[in-house]
Design a protein around this motif. Structure first.
Motif, short mmCIF file in Angstrom:
data_model
loop_
_atom_site.label_atom_id
_atom_site.label_comp_id
_atom_site.label_asym_id
_atom_site.label_seq_id
_atom_site.Cartn_x
_atom_site.Cartn_y
_atom_site.Cartn_z
N TYR A 46 0.60 5.86 -1.14
CA TYR A 46 -0.22 7.05 -1.35
C TYR A 46 0.07 7.65 -2.71
CZ TYR A 46 -0.94 6.73 3.66
OH TYR A 46 -1.28 6.29 4.91
N LYS A 82 -3.57 3.29 -0.72
CA LYS A 82 -4.19 2.46 -1.74
C LYS A 82 -3.29 1.28 -2.05
CE LYS A 82 -6.36 6.46 -3.71
NZ LYS A 82 -6.33 7.50 -4.67
N SER A 83 -3.90 0.17 -2.40
CA SER A 83 -3.12 -0.99 -2.79
C SER A 83 -2.58 -0.77 -4.20
CB SER A 83 -4.00 -2.25 -2.75
OG SER A 83 -3.25 -3.37 -3.16
N TRP A 84 -1.33 -1.05 -4.42
CA TRP A 84 -0.75 -0.87 -5.74
C TRP A 84 -0.38 -2.21 -6.37
CZ3 TRP A 84 4.16 -2.79 -5.72
CH2 TRP A 84 4.81 -2.83 -4.50
N LYS A 90 -5.93 8.50 1.64
CA LYS A 90 -6.00 7.12 2.08
C LYS A 90 -4.98 6.29 1.32
CE LYS A 90 -10.83 7.13 3.47
NZ LYS A 90 -10.64 7.36 4.86
N LYS A 92 0.83 -1.20 0.00
CA LYS A 92 0.00 0.00 0.00
C LYS A 92 0.86 1.25 0.00
CE LYS A 92 -4.04 -1.95 2.12
NZ LYS A 92 -5.15 -1.72 3.01
#
Length: 94
Positions: free
Chosen positions: A66, A90-92, A88, A64
Motif C-alpha cells: 500500500y 498495488k504491485s510494486w 487498494k 503487493k
C-alpha cells in the motif's frame, strides 16, 4: 509465590517509596506494578515486531503493498469520522 531480592540504589529506593506513598500503596506493590508494566510492554513490543515481520514477509511474497500517503489519508479520514475508501494494494514489482 517466590521471594526475589532486589538491590536498589538508595536514591531509587527513596524515589520508589515516595511515589508509592503518593499513590497510597506500599513500596512492594509499587514495584510489582512497575515490573508487571515493564513485562507487559516488552511482551506487547515482541508481538508487534512479530506481526510486522509477518506482514513484511507477506508483502515480499505477494509483491503487493500500500502507498503510505494513501493509507495515511484513509486513517486520517476514518479518525475524523469522514467517509473513506480503503486503499487498494498495488504491485510494486517491476
Amino acid at each position: 509465590m517466590t521471594t526475589t531480592s532486589l538491590k536498589l540504589p538508595d536514591e531509587l529506593k527513596a524515589r520508589a517509596a515516595a511515589a508509592a506513598k503518593t499513590r497510597g500503596i506500599t513500596t512492594h506493590a509499587f514495584m510489582l506494578e512497575a515490573i508487571r508494566g515493564a513485562t507487559a510492554a516488552t511482551e506487547q513490543r515482541a508481538e508487534f515486531v512479530a506481526a510486522a515481520q509477518a506482514a513484511r514477509s507477506d508483502i515480499l511474497h505477494s509483491g503487493k503493498g500500500y502507498a503510505a500517503d494513501e493509507v495515511h489519508q484513509y486513517l486520517h479520514a476514518k479518525a475524523s469520522g469522514a467517509p473513506a475508501r480503503r486503499p487498494k494494494a498495488k504491485s510494486w514489482r517491476a
